[in-house]
Enzyme design. Structure first.
Site, PDB file in Angstrom:
ATOM      1  N   THR A  65      -4.516  -0.601  -6.791  1.00 55.87           N
ATOM      2  CA  THR A  65      -5.484   0.533  -7.485  1.00 55.87           C
ATOM      3  C   THR A  65      -4.091   1.923  -7.550  1.00 55.87           C
ATOM      4  O   THR A  65      -3.029   1.615  -7.008  1.00 55.87           O
ATOM      5  CB  THR A  65      -6.727   0.714  -6.327  1.00 55.87           C
ATOM      6  OG1 THR A  65      -7.660   1.718  -6.757  1.00 55.87           O
ATOM      7  CG2 THR A  65      -5.742   0.911  -5.040  1.00 55.87           C
ATOM      8  N   ARG A 120       0.565  -1.226   0.049  1.00 53.40           N
ATOM      9  CA  ARG A 120      -0.121   0.382   0.244  1.00 53.40           C
ATOM     10  C   ARG A 120       0.937   1.528   0.057  1.00 53.40           C
ATOM     11  O   ARG A 120       1.688   1.369   0.769  1.00 53.40           O
ATOM     12  CB  ARG A 120      -0.828   0.151   1.309  1.00 53.40           C
ATOM     13  CG  ARG A 120      -2.025   1.260   1.436  1.00 53.40           C
ATOM     14  CD  ARG A 120      -2.952   1.362   0.732  1.00 53.40           C
ATOM     15  NE  ARG A 120      -4.187   1.941   0.859  1.00 53.40           N
ATOM     16  CZ  ARG A 120      -5.006   2.143   0.363  1.00 53.40           C
ATOM     17  NH1 ARG A 120      -5.040   2.239  -0.953  1.00 53.40           N
ATOM     18  NH2 ARG A 120      -5.646   2.703   0.621  1.00 53.40           N
ATOM     19  N   THR A 146      -9.972   0.802 -10.327  1.00 51.78           N
ATOM     20  CA  THR A 146      -9.265  -0.339  -9.441  1.00 51.78           C
ATOM     21  C   THR A 146      -9.182  -1.781 -10.029  1.00 51.78           C
ATOM     22  O   THR A 146     -10.062  -1.909 -10.858  1.00 51.78           O
ATOM     23  CB  THR A 146      -9.614   0.049  -8.109  1.00 51.78           C
ATOM     24  OG1 THR A 146      -9.194   0.883  -7.421  1.00 51.78           O
ATOM     25  CG2 THR A 146      -9.030  -1.750  -7.117  1.00 51.78           C
ATOM     26  N   GLU A 150      -3.881   8.580  -3.822  1.00 54.35           N
ATOM     27  CA  GLU A 150      -4.867   7.433  -2.307  1.00 54.35           C
ATOM     28  C   GLU A 150      -4.592   8.232  -1.030  1.00 54.35           C
ATOM     29  O   GLU A 150      -5.454   7.890  -0.409  1.00 54.35           O
ATOM     30  CB  GLU A 150      -3.501   6.671  -2.374  1.00 54.35           C
ATOM     31  CG  GLU A 150      -4.183   4.513  -2.407  1.00 54.35           C
ATOM     32  CD  GLU A 150      -4.719   4.499  -3.656  1.00 54.35           C
ATOM     33  OE1 GLU A 150      -5.808   4.143  -3.095  1.00 54.35           O
ATOM     34  OE2 GLU A 150      -4.060   4.058  -3.807  1.00 54.35           O
ATOM     35  N   SER A 176      -7.110   0.871   3.807  1.00 51.17           N
ATOM     36  CA  SER A 176      -7.749   0.761   2.308  1.00 51.17           C
ATOM     37  C   SER A 176      -9.525  -0.197   2.045  1.00 51.17           C
ATOM     38  O   SER A 176      -9.414  -1.142   3.279  1.00 51.17           O
ATOM     39  CB  SER A 176      -6.879   0.265   1.451  1.00 51.17           C
ATOM     40  OG  SER A 176      -7.258  -0.998   0.462  1.00 51.17           O
TER      41      SER A 176
END
Ligand code: DON
Length: 575
Positions: A404, A113, A386, A425, A457
């Site tokens: 994503t 992430r 995504t 993000e 997320s």
């Protein structure tokens, strides 16, 4: 941290008084502790891949044919999607993966992430009058977290793959260099975001050559991204986070008003985490822990539902209970969850069957519980960007991966000379407490931005193990990822095949706004009427995630791979 809701205190009181009654029950258990290895002795002998794009599925099979395993194939699929579907995901973004390694049954969650840069400043996401600045949250370099995708792909190769990274990336490099024919979705996404793309010269040069988007069916090349992927293949982590590419990324971001530093890139770390495991009706669901909220929510919902025999209920009551379980899980999502490296979360409580039993006590069989104890947020109906792909290889290795760049075309910002489209993000943080993000999700301190922190997320890559069947399931869809994956898991457990799971009609509730989003055709008139009579507000929603599913029948070692018909059937391939 604070647990702000008064009624939660009441609920906990109820929980304490009811827990003794449930203690003797054979309730399902879920635990964040290390799951025992789940060794499967069967071997499929062939492989199945389901992704959202023909080129990506083919790239995965190409790498398998070269002797790669499911994890090498995952690198090929992920990198190819970065080239052919930049609107959904890419090396400027991040991914979350649940893996199952056949040789020893190791189950692991790979958290690639994005993270907040060290210089993150909450004020950058506010207007002068203190209202949320949706532009800096969603567009341009301030909206971009430090990408995790490239580090994650290098990690997959080093720790789980059989082939050199360079070989697994080769199909994506070739497609980027030689070109491919963009589909209507990419062209539409570029058109939809053209106004923002035009703000950044390198983005406009890439996506709006001659001022216009590429043409459907005309060959389109991405030489800068080909070069970046090649450097990643040659040098691994350093090929992206240091050297030529790293420098260009930082220079471009800073020149456009962003705050990344070389140190932010160099210090990015992939995290291996223990997946959440929940047992439900004899199935073992292995799913995403924080920094995803998805697995916690799925576990909480399944734990609540395990107290009912859904098979004995009519559709209205069954659906009502699923909605009520969703409502309660999302309430906790908003309050408690964030990056586990920064936030202490009451995981034992959230995953406890006793906590679920307490929540169950608050559900009435014939009446919707209003979510009105909290201010209502404005939920949105975003486009589905995504992507999820599922892989099982001939040896039984399994990869369930969702990746994503967040919103359509991410930040729309391409770092000059790299071909890398950066994510947006940062909007997945609670940038302004209790103000909705683009998916209508609210958040608290637990998900406030901080240097180096991962934004929460909803991505919920999952693997479901039954006595004689395995299902690999996931979906895009912002906040609806969680409920779509949940419904996919329930469909798998109900015995549906891969196409049936991917094609199943869907519904969604996320606590706030207090309504059930429904796909057209999900409920017949009687069910709609029954749910409405119970007090549920139903609203038709047009955009749903593209779910790509692979199943494995252990009795005859048959694999089945299916892509979502909402997008395009036939993108799942077994060979
Ligand atoms: O990580 C998340 O939860 C979001 N960035 C995912 C975004 C998404 O699924 C977009 N599709 N609608």
């Amino acid at each position: 941290m604070t647990f702000p809701l008064n009624w939660r205190v009441a609920l906990l009181g109820l929980l304490l008084t009811t827990s003794a009654a449930y203690a003797a029950d054979s309730r399902p258990t879920s635990s964040p502790a290390a799951p025992s290895a789940h060794v499967i002795t069967e071997r499929p002998g062939h492989a199945g891949i389901a992704s959202a794009n023909f080129h990506a599925t083919e790239a995965g099979h190409e790498v398998l044919a070269k002797g790669g395993n499911a994890f090498d194939a995952a690198i090929a699929v992920a990198a190819t999607l970065s080239v052919v579907e930049p609107e959904s995901s890419g090396i400027g973004g991040g991914f979350m993966a649940v893996l199952h390694r056949a040789s020893d049954g190791r189950e692991v969650f790979i958290d690639a992430r994005e993270t907040a840069p060290a210089a993150v400043n909450a004020k950058d996401y506010l207007n002068k009058d203190g209202t949320p600045n949706r532009d800096t949250a969603l567009n341009g370099p301030l909206s971009a977290g430090i990408p995790g995708e490239a580090a994650g792909l290098a990690w997959l190769s080093t720790h789980y793959g059989k082939l050199p990274l360079k070989e697994s990336l080769a199909p994506a490099v070739r497609i980027a260099r030689d070109g491919f024919k963009p589909d209507g979705r990419l062209v539409n996404a570029i058109s939809e975001r053209a106004e923002d793309i035009r703000r950044w010269p390198a983005s406009a040069a890439k996506y709006l050559p001659d001022g216009k988007p590429p043409v459907v069916g005309e060959v389109w090349r991405d030489p800068d991204q080909a070069r970046t992927l090649e450097l990643l293949g040659e040098h691994g982590f350093d090929g992206f986070y240091r050297g030529e590419v790293g420098k260009k990324l930082v220079d471009a971001v800073r020149a456009a008003g962003g705050n990344w530093t070389a140190k932010d890139l160099e210090s990015y770390q992939v995290k291996e985490r223990t997946p959440i495991v929940v047992n439900y009706r004899g199935y073992r669901v292995v799913t995403a822990p924080p920094a995803s909220s998805g697995g916690v929510a799925v576990a909480e919902i399944l734990n609540i539902l395990s107290g009912y025999d859904l098979t004995k209920l009519d559709t209205v009551h069954r659906t009502h209970l699923v909605i009520e379980a969703m409502r309660r899980a999302f309430r906790d999502h908003n309050d408690y969850l964030g990056d586990p490296d920064f936030v202490k979360m009451p995981m034992d409580m959230l995953l406890s069957p006793y906590y679920a039993a307490g929540l169950r006590q608050t559900i009435l069989m014939d009446k919707a519980t209003p979510s009105s104890m909290l201010p209502v947020s404005a939920g949105t109906d975003p486009g589905m960007h995504t992507t999820h792909f599922s892989i099982i290889d001939k040896d039984g290795n399994i990869a369930s991966i969702t990746q994503t760049v967040n919103y359509t075309m991410g930040s729309t910002f391409v770092a000059a000379g790299t071909g890398v489209l950066l994510n947006d993000e940062m909007d997945d943080f609670a940038l302004v407490p209790n103000k909705p993000n683009v998916y209508g999700l609210l958040g608290s301190d637990a998900n406030a931005p901080a240097p180096g922190k991962r934004m929460l997320s909803s991505m919920t890559p999952s693997i479901v193990f039954g006595a004689d069947r395995v299902g690999v399931i996931g979906s895009p869809g912002g906040s609806t990822i969680i409920t779509q994956v949940l419904e996919g898991i329930l469909a798998f457990i109900d015995g549906k095949d891969a196409a049936g799971i991917a094609g199943q009609k869907r519904f969604h509730h996320q606590y706030m706004p207090d309504r059930v989003d429904v796909e057209s055709g999900t409920f017949d008139a009687a069910t709609t009427e029954g749910l409405t009579r119970m007090g549920h507000t139903l609203k038709e929603r047009s955009s749903w995630g593209f779910m790509n599913v692979v199943t494995w029948d252990l009795k005859n070692n048959k694999l089945d791979a299916a892509s979502d018909p909402r997008r395009e059937s036939g993108l799942g391939k077994v060979q």
